[in-house]
Scaffold this motif. Structure first.
Motif, PDB file in Angstrom:
ATOM      1  N   PRO A 158       0.828  -1.210   0.000  1.00 26.27           N
ATOM      2  CA  PRO A 158       0.000   0.000   0.000  1.00 26.27           C
ATOM      3  C   PRO A 158       0.861   1.258   0.000  1.00 26.27           C
ATOM      4  O   PRO A 158       1.916   1.308   0.616  1.00 26.27           O
ATOM      5  CB  PRO A 158      -0.811  -0.116   1.296  1.00 26.27           C
ATOM      6  N   TRP A 159       0.378   2.235  -0.665  1.00 29.14           N
ATOM      7  CA  TRP A 159       1.055   3.514  -0.791  1.00 29.14           C
ATOM      8  C   TRP A 159       0.773   4.322   0.467  1.00 29.14           C
ATOM      9  O   TRP A 159      -0.369   4.486   0.869  1.00 29.14           O
ATOM     10  CB  TRP A 159       0.512   4.172  -2.052  1.00 29.14           C
ATOM     11  N   THR A 160       1.798   4.825   1.135  1.00 28.75           N
ATOM     12  CA  THR A 160       1.598   5.567   2.385  1.00 28.75           C
ATOM     13  C   THR A 160       2.318   6.910   2.414  1.00 28.75           C
ATOM     14  O   THR A 160       2.120   7.682   3.337  1.00 28.75           O
ATOM     15  CB  THR A 160       2.052   4.736   3.598  1.00 28.75           C
ATOM     16  N   ASN A 161       3.164   7.204   1.439  1.00 29.19           N
ATOM     17  CA  ASN A 161       3.857   8.489   1.399  1.00 29.19           C
ATOM     18  C   ASN A 161       3.043   9.445   0.535  1.00 29.19           C
ATOM     19  O   ASN A 161       3.211   9.507  -0.672  1.00 29.19           O
ATOM     20  CB  ASN A 161       5.271   8.335   0.838  1.00 29.19           C
ATOM     21  N   PHE A 162       2.156  10.201   1.162  1.00 31.83           N
ATOM     22  CA  PHE A 162       1.216  11.036   0.415  1.00 31.83           C
ATOM     23  C   PHE A 162       1.838  12.316  -0.116  1.00 31.83           C
ATOM     24  O   PHE A 162       1.157  13.166  -0.654  1.00 31.83           O
ATOM     25  CB  PHE A 162      -0.016  11.324   1.272  1.00 31.83           C
ATOM     26  N   PRO A 200      -4.201   2.771   0.114  1.00 34.77           N
ATOM     27  CA  PRO A 200      -4.349   2.050   1.377  1.00 34.77           C
ATOM     28  C   PRO A 200      -5.816   1.735   1.660  1.00 34.77           C
ATOM     29  O   PRO A 200      -6.705   2.409   1.167  1.00 34.77           O
ATOM     30  CB  PRO A 200      -3.789   3.024   2.425  1.00 34.77           C
ATOM     31  N   TYR A 252      -8.278   2.336   3.699  1.00 37.64           N
ATOM     32  CA  TYR A 252      -8.663   3.274   4.747  1.00 37.64           C
ATOM     33  C   TYR A 252     -10.161   3.511   4.661  1.00 37.64           C
ATOM     34  O   TYR A 252     -10.692   3.726   3.578  1.00 37.64           O
ATOM     35  CB  TYR A 252      -7.932   4.609   4.583  1.00 37.64           C
ATOM     36  N   VAL A 271      -7.650   8.421   1.884  1.00 34.60           N
ATOM     37  CA  VAL A 271      -6.501   7.524   2.033  1.00 34.60           C
ATOM     38  C   VAL A 271      -5.894   7.569   3.435  1.00 34.60           C
ATOM     39  O   VAL A 271      -5.073   6.723   3.779  1.00 34.60           O
ATOM     40  CB  VAL A 271      -5.413   7.805   0.971  1.00 34.60           C
ATOM     41  N   ALA A 272      -6.267   8.550   4.229  1.00 36.75           N
ATOM     42  CA  ALA A 272      -5.793   8.673   5.612  1.00 36.75           C
ATOM     43  C   ALA A 272      -6.719   9.649   6.319  1.00 36.75           C
ATOM     44  O   ALA A 272      -7.563  10.292   5.688  1.00 36.75           O
ATOM     45  CB  ALA A 272      -4.348   9.173   5.649  1.00 36.75           C
TER      46      ALA A 272
END
Length: 156
Positions: A28-32, A152, A154, A121-122
């Motif tokens: 999952p992509w977490t660095n926005f 992600p 979320y 996404v967060a």
């Protein structure tokens, strides 16, 4: 002497397939502050052009062949796009959840198919996706590219 245990070949094959499939899936992509990575099959077709501003990242997915924009993502704390239920056009699945695409239009280009959606996404980030296509097949292809990105899981 201990008995020799034999594992059926089909179980070994299944285990190997499962391990290879798990490795092929992207994390999952977490660095926005960056654009999400493309899955391997999509990376052959698209590349990112990105612009970073304070509290905002704009990612344009550009077709490798021809250079046309497939879609754009805006990653921010809040989006000015406010979906209206009356504008719902299509439904997709993203991480096992429903995702609605909303129709929009430009008076100067009445034949262009325009779709937008919001993806939380967060707790403090949302992705606004916008895309344009000249026909239904291209629209569906671009939407498929979006839902295969490693967003992600979320729940807002």
């Amino acid at each position: 002497m201990a008995p020799i245990l034999r594992t059926p070949a089909c179980l070994l094959l299944l285990a190997g397939f499962w391990a290879g499939n798990a490795q092929a899936q992207s994390a999952p992509w977490t660095n926005f502050e960056e654009c999400p990575g493309f899955p391997p099959a999509t990376a052959e077709a698209l590349r990112w052009e990105a612009m970073r501003l304070p509290d905002l990242v704009v990612c344009r997915a550009i077709m490798q062949e021809g250079g046309a924009e497939a879609f754009a993502l805006t990653i921010s704390r809040e989006s000015p796009f406010k979906p209206r239920r009356a504008d719902r056009a299509e439904e997709s699945m993203l991480n096992g959840r429903e995702l609605y695409w909303y129709s929009s239009e430009l008076p100067s280009q009445p034949n262009v198919l325009i779709r937008e959606t919001l993806i939380p996404v967060a707790e403090d980030r949302v992705v606004h996706v916008s895309l344009r296509a000249n026909d239904a097949a291209t629209l569906a292809k671009y939407q498929e590219y979006v839902v295969t990105l490693p967003f992600p899981d979320y729940e807002d």
